[in-house]
Write an enzyme that holds these catalytic residues in place. Sequence first.
Site, PDB file in Angstrom:
ATOM      1  N   ASP A 138       0.827  -1.212   0.000  1.00 12.49           N
ATOM      2  CA  ASP A 138       0.000   0.000   0.000  1.00 12.49           C
ATOM      3  C   ASP A 138       0.857   1.256   0.000  1.00 12.49           C
ATOM      4  O   ASP A 138       1.540   1.544   0.986  1.00 12.49           O
ATOM      5  CB  ASP A 138      -0.900   0.004   1.242  1.00 12.49           C
ATOM      6  CG  ASP A 138      -2.030  -1.004   1.132  1.00 12.49           C
ATOM      7  OD1 ASP A 138      -2.690  -1.036   0.080  1.00 12.49           O
ATOM      8  OD2 ASP A 138      -2.244  -1.758   2.107  1.00 12.49           O
ATOM      9  N   GLY A 170      -6.691   4.341   3.986  1.00 15.66           N
ATOM     10  CA  GLY A 170      -5.820   5.285   4.673  1.00 15.66           C
ATOM     11  C   GLY A 170      -5.159   4.712   5.906  1.00 15.66           C
ATOM     12  O   GLY A 170      -4.096   5.168   6.293  1.00 15.66           O
ATOM     13  N   PHE A 171      -5.792   3.717   6.512  1.00 15.72           N
ATOM     14  CA  PHE A 171      -5.225   3.130   7.726  1.00 15.72           C
ATOM     15  C   PHE A 171      -5.447   1.629   7.733  1.00 15.72           C
ATOM     16  O   PHE A 171      -6.426   1.143   7.167  1.00 15.72           O
ATOM     17  CB  PHE A 171      -5.902   3.718   8.976  1.00 15.72           C
ATOM     18  CG  PHE A 171      -5.810   5.206   9.061  1.00 15.72           C
ATOM     19  CD1 PHE A 171      -4.678   5.825   9.582  1.00 15.72           C
ATOM     20  CD2 PHE A 171      -6.847   5.997   8.590  1.00 15.72           C
ATOM     21  CE1 PHE A 171      -4.593   7.199   9.649  1.00 15.72           C
ATOM     22  CE2 PHE A 171      -6.763   7.387   8.649  1.00 15.72           C
ATOM     23  CZ  PHE A 171      -5.631   7.993   9.178  1.00 15.72           C
ATOM     24  N   GLY A 172      -4.555   0.907   8.406  1.00 11.38           N
ATOM     25  CA  GLY A 172      -4.789  -0.509   8.638  1.00 11.38           C
ATOM     26  C   GLY A 172      -5.707  -0.683   9.841  1.00 11.38           C
ATOM     27  O   GLY A 172      -6.009   0.270  10.568  1.00 11.38           O
ATOM     28  N   ASP A 228      -9.978  -5.582  -0.139  1.00 11.75           N
ATOM     29  CA  ASP A 228      -8.903  -5.027   0.694  1.00 11.75           C
ATOM     30  C   ASP A 228      -9.499  -4.221   1.844  1.00 11.75           C
ATOM     31  O   ASP A 228     -10.192  -3.240   1.616  1.00 11.75           O
ATOM     32  CB  ASP A 228      -8.039  -4.125  -0.216  1.00 11.75           C
ATOM     33  CG  ASP A 228      -6.826  -3.548   0.481  1.00 11.75           C
ATOM     34  OD1 ASP A 228      -6.526  -3.935   1.629  1.00 11.75           O
ATOM     35  OD2 ASP A 228      -6.160  -2.694  -0.154  1.00 11.75           O
TER      36      ASP A 228
HETATM   37 ZN    ZN Z   1      -4.327  -2.035  -0.338  1.00 11.40          ZN
END
Ligand code: ZN
Length: 207
Positions: free
Chosen positions: A27, A134-136, A167
């Site tokens: 990413d 934008g964030f995990g 995702d």
């Molecule tokens: Zn991704």
Amino acid sequence: MLSADFGNLQRDIEMLNASECDWLHVDVMDGVFVPNISFGQPVVKHIKKHARKPLDVHLMIVDPGRYVNDFKEAGADILTVHYEACTHLDRTLHAIKDAGMQCGVVLNPGTSVALLEDTIQLCDVVLLMSVNPGFGGQKLIENTYNKVEQLRALCNRKNPQCLIEVDGGVNTENAPKLFAAGADVLVAGNAVFRSADPVKTIHDLKQ
Ligand code: ZN
């Protein structure tokens, strides 16, 4: 890779090499298209050096067409770009193919699958974001299952070879449901790297 230990990337990549995972999902975030900044081509290059599986590079950056050749040089095998970030999506997809990579479009949760009607023929993969990017570590949005089904119908009609990738917030509980809805590729970050036994979690996801 966003959930890996960036201080021990080589160790984590070797774990993935030895696991049943098929691709390494990378990413790239620019702090403009998404609030977060992750890393750029130099880090991708280092990931490539150790990886023995294809690099699936997901560009969360504005105007990604500017960087197609840079990410090819960095080692991307698959390059996906956001529908919302491309003024000239058709041109960008052709540029990715011309550079010798597989290409794909990414849709944010708020972007309709119907907008792929004129680009699906060019795609090797379509990536559906199941969280706002934008964030995990976020929870999968329920509407994702509907979108996977809609996309499966569109692919059957116009490009049966196209892979459907999901995702965001994927784990061993929702993976079977995503697969049943028609997904081919599941991206798991936190589910793997926060697991006590990542290799087993990858095995469980594959099952
Ligand atoms: Zn991704």
